[in-house]
Scaffold this active site. Structure first.
Site, PDB file in Angstrom:
ATOM      1  N   CYS A 195      99.472  57.955  27.124  1.00 19.83           N
ATOM      2  CA  CYS A 195      99.799  59.261  26.538  1.00 19.83           C
ATOM      3  C   CYS A 195     100.785  59.123  25.384  1.00 19.83           C
ATOM      4  CB  CYS A 195     100.357  60.185  27.610  1.00 19.83           C
ATOM      5  SG  CYS A 195      99.356  60.164  29.099  1.00 19.83           S
ATOM      6  N   HIS A 251      97.486  69.033  26.201  1.00 22.53           N
ATOM      7  CA  HIS A 251      97.844  67.609  26.213  1.00 22.53           C
ATOM      8  C   HIS A 251      96.589  66.744  26.052  1.00 22.53           C
ATOM      9  CE1 HIS A 251      99.909  63.962  26.923  1.00 22.53           C
ATOM     10  NE2 HIS A 251      99.982  63.969  28.226  1.00 22.53           N
TER      11      HIS A 251
END
Ligand SMILES: [Zn+2]
Lengths: 425, 138
Positions: free
Chosen positions: A98, A372
Site C-alpha cells: 500500500c 484506498h
C-alpha cells in the site's frame, strides 16, 4: 540491534512538485486502471500553472501493488507510458504494497536529485473492485508474510484489529476512540468530490432511514452517530474491534504527480511544492516486533524526513496519514510525533485532528472516506496537500498559511513506511 | 535445494509431528520462530534446531468475521467467526496463530496477557489437509 540510522541525509539537489492530479476514487465496473490513469494524468497536466509538453517528461515511476492479481496484468508501467504517449521513456513499476506510490514518489525524487533527469512523472494505480471481497482479502494478504502470518488466519483488518486490542490494553482507548476517527474522516470526505464515500455518517444514516421508509419498512432509530456506529446491523464487525466504518474500502483509482528539479520549478508553476524531507524504512512481520502499538518503520521514516527538512513535528501544518483502518490513524499521529505515545486517541476524541483543530489530519477524507486504491494512495496524499497548500481545497480548505505539510504512507502493517515533507515558499 | 536446512518445509514437517521447532544462533544465542538460517542479530549462519515448549502469553487478539478463502473453506466466516492472535513464547519469540478457547462473540472478555499453550489443528489446504499452529487459552 541495528546500526543507528545515519543522522542526516541530504538530496544532492532540490526537487519540486509542479503538478498533481487524480481520478475519482470509487468502484467503476468495466473501467481499467489505465483508463483511470488517463484521468489522473490529464488533471495533473491542467494543474501545471504555466503548462508543459508531455514529451518533456523523461521517465515514469508508477506505484502499483497487484494489478497481476486484480486485473491479470503485470508490467504496468510500460503500458501507462504508452497510453500517455510517453514511449520510449523509461517506465518503472514500484511495488511496496500500500506504500507503492509513496515509494514511487521517493524513487522519482531520487532520480531528479541525482541529476539524471529534470522532469519525471510519478503515478499510482489500482483496480480492485472486479473481484469478490474474499479474493480481494486474499490478494491484500500477500502484502503480509504468506508463509508465517496468513496461515494463522490473519487478514489485513485482522492485523490492525490485533494492534487495536494491544493499543486499547496499553492505553485505555475504547472502540469509540476509533469511531471518532471515522466520523471525522467522513466529515472531510463529504467535501471532496473525488472521494468514494462523499457522505458524512449522518448522511449515511439518513439515507438508510429513507431507504427503509421507501420499502415500507420501519425506519431504524439511532440516537446519534455513535449509536449508529455501535449497531451491529448497520456497522458489522469485520475483525473485532474493527467494524465496517473503521476500514478503508476496496477501491479503484489513479494518481499522477509531476516532479522537476527545483531550479526549473518556476518555469512550470506559480506555486510549486518543494520536497524538503523524504524518509523510508522497513520492518519485520507484525509478530516479530518489540511493540504492537507503534510502527517503528514510520518513526524512522519520519525522523529521516524531519532531519532532512530541518523541521519538527510541531512545524507541520497539515498531514495526510495512512488511515487504512481508524486505529492506524491514531498510531500514525503518535509515530509522527504530533502527539505523545498513548495520547493519539485522546487527540482524536478532542477534535485536535479535525480541519479546525491544531493539527488537521486527512482533510481529504483519508483512505477511509476518499478510498484506498492501494497502489495509488501514497501519491493521492500528495494531491491533497498540493490543493491545501495552494489554497485550492474548496469547502474543505484549512485556514491559515500552510507552509509545511507531511504525507505518511504505509505498506502492509508497517513492513514499509515512507514519509515526505513539502514546503510552500 | 536450499543449503540452509531451516526452511519453511522443515518447520512444517515439525508442525505435522506436533513439534514446535525453532532455530537458535550458536554464536549469540538468539532464538527464532519460525526458524531461520541466518541470525539477524549477528549475521552468523551457524544455527541449531531447538524445540520450543509452546507455552506463552497472549499479546493481541482479534475475531475475524470476514474470512479469507482458505478459512471460508475450513468452515469459518460471518456465521462462524474465528480468533487469530499473537503469542509471546516463554522461549522468547512471538508468533501469529489461530487462538482457540475464546467465545468469539465476547472476545473483550479475554484479558491480554492470558497464558496459552500450543495446539495443532488440521485444516484443508490445497488438495489435502495440513497441520497449522494454534494456541489454546488456559
Ligand atoms: Zn546470532
Amino acid at each position: 540491534m541495528n546500526r543507528p540510522i545515519k543522522n542526516s541525509r541530504k538530496l544532492s539537489r532540490d526537487v519540486a512538485i509542479v503538478g498533481a492530479g487524480m481520478s475519482k476514487f470509487g468502484a467503476f465496473p468495466g473501467i481499467s486502471s489505465r483508463d483511470l490513469f488517463l484521468d489522473a494524468f490529464q488533471e495533473m497536466r491542467l494543474s501545471v500553472d504555466r503548462g508543459f509538453d508531455p514529451r518533456e517528461i523523461e521517465a515514469l515511476y508508477i506505484g502499483n501493488f497487484s494489478s497481476d492479481i486484480f486485473e491479470g496484468q503485470g508490467h504496468t508501467a510500460a503500458i501507462l507510458a504508452d497510453w500517455t504517449g510517453l514511449t520510449p521513456r523509461p517506465a518503472t513499476r514500484v511495488e511496496d504494497a500500500c506504500a507503492s506510490s509513496g515509494v514511487a514518489l521517493r524513487q522519482g525524487i531520487l532520480a531528479v536529485a541525482s541529476g539524471l533527469y529534470d522532469i519525471v512523472l510519478v503515478g499510482g494505480i489500482e483496480k480492485m473492485t472486479d473481484m469478490p471481497t474474499s479474493q480481494v482479502t486474499d490478494a491484500l494478504a500477500t502484502a503480509s508474510d504468506t508463509l508465517y502470518e496468513v496461515p494463522a488466519g490473519f487478514t489485513f483488518p485482522g492485523f490492525y484489529a490485533a494492534m487495536a486490542t494491544a493499543y486499547m490494553h496499553a492505553y485505555g482507548a475504547s472502540v469509540e476512540s476509533f469511531m471518532r476517527v471515522g466520523l471525522k474522516n467522513h466529515e472531510n470526505g463529504a467535501l471532496n468530490e473525488k472521494a468514494q464515500f462523499g457522505a458524512t455518517i449522518r448522511q449515511v444514516m439518513d439515507k438508510k432511514i429513507a431507504g427503509a421508509l421507501a420499502k415500507g419498512r420501519p425506519a431504524p432509530q439511532w440516537e446519534d452517530e455513535l449509536a449508529f456506529l455501535k449497531d451491529e446491523r448497520a456497522n458489522p464487525v469485520i475483525a473485532w474491534p474493527m467494524r465496517l466504518f473503521d476500514c478503508s474500502p476496496i477501491s479503484d483509482g489513479a494518481t499522477a504527480l509531476l516532479l522537476v528539479s527545483a531550479e526549473i520549478a518556476r518555469n512550470f508553476s506559480e506555486a510549486p511544492l518543494y520536497v524538503v524531507g523524504s524518509g523510508q524504512a522497513s520492518d519485520a512481520a507484525l509478530h516479530d516486533r518489540d511493540t504492537l502499538t507503534a510502527l517503528c518503520s514510520a518513526q524512522l521514516a519520519a525522523r529521516e524526513a524531519y532531519q532532512m527538512a530541518g523541521v519538527s513535528a510541531r512545524d507541520i501544518k497539515i498531514a495526510e496519514v495512512h488511515d487504512c483502518f481508524t486505529i492506524a490513524e491514531i498510531i500514525a499521529t503518535e509515530d509522527l510525533g504530533f502527539f505523545p505515545a498513548g495520547q493519539g486517541y485522546r487527540a482524536a476524541e478532542e477534535g485536535l485532528t479535525s480541519r479546525q483543530g491544531s493539527k488537521p489530519v486527512n482533510t481529504s477524507g483519508g483512505l477511509k472516506s476518499k478510498g484506498h486504491p492501494v497502489g495509488a494512495s501514497g501519491a493521492g496524499q500528495v494531491v491533497e496537500v498540493w490543493k491545501q497548500m495552494r489554497g485550492e481545497a474548496g469547502a474543505r480548505q484549512v485556514a491559515g498559511t500552510l507552509d509545511l505539510a507531511l504525507t505518511h504512507n504505509v505498506g502492509g502493517t508497517g513492513q514499509t513506511s515512507v514519509v515526505h515533507i513539502f514546503e510552500r515558499r | 535445494m536450499a543449503t540452509n536446512e531451516f526452511t519453511r518445509a522443515a518447520y512444517q514437517q515439525g508442525l505435522g509431528e506436533h513439534r514446535l521447532m525453532g532455530s537458535r544462533c550458536l554464536r549469540c544465542g538468539s532464538v527464532y520462530l519460525p526458524p531461520r538460517g541466518l541470525c539477524r542479530a549477528c549475521h552468523s549462519d551457524e544455527m541449531e534446531w531447538v524445540e520450543l515448549n509452546g507455552v506463552g502469553k497472549l499479546l493481541a487478539l482479534t475475531t475475524i468475521h470476514i474470512a479469507p478463502t482458505a478459512m471460508l473453506y475450513a468452515g469459518y466466516g460471518r456465521e462462524n467467526p474465528y480468533c487469530a492472535g499473537i503469542v509471546r513464547l516463554e522461549d522468547g519469540p512471538a508468533i501469529s496463530a489461530q487462538i482457540l478457547g475464546v467465545d468469539a462473540s465476547h472476545p473483550e472478555a479475554v484479558p491480554l496477557g492470558t497464558p496459552c499453550r500450543v495446539e495443532y489443528v488440521e485444516r484443508p489446504a490445497g488438495e489435502g489437509v495440513q497441520t497449522f499452529l494454534a494456541f489454546r487459552l488456559e
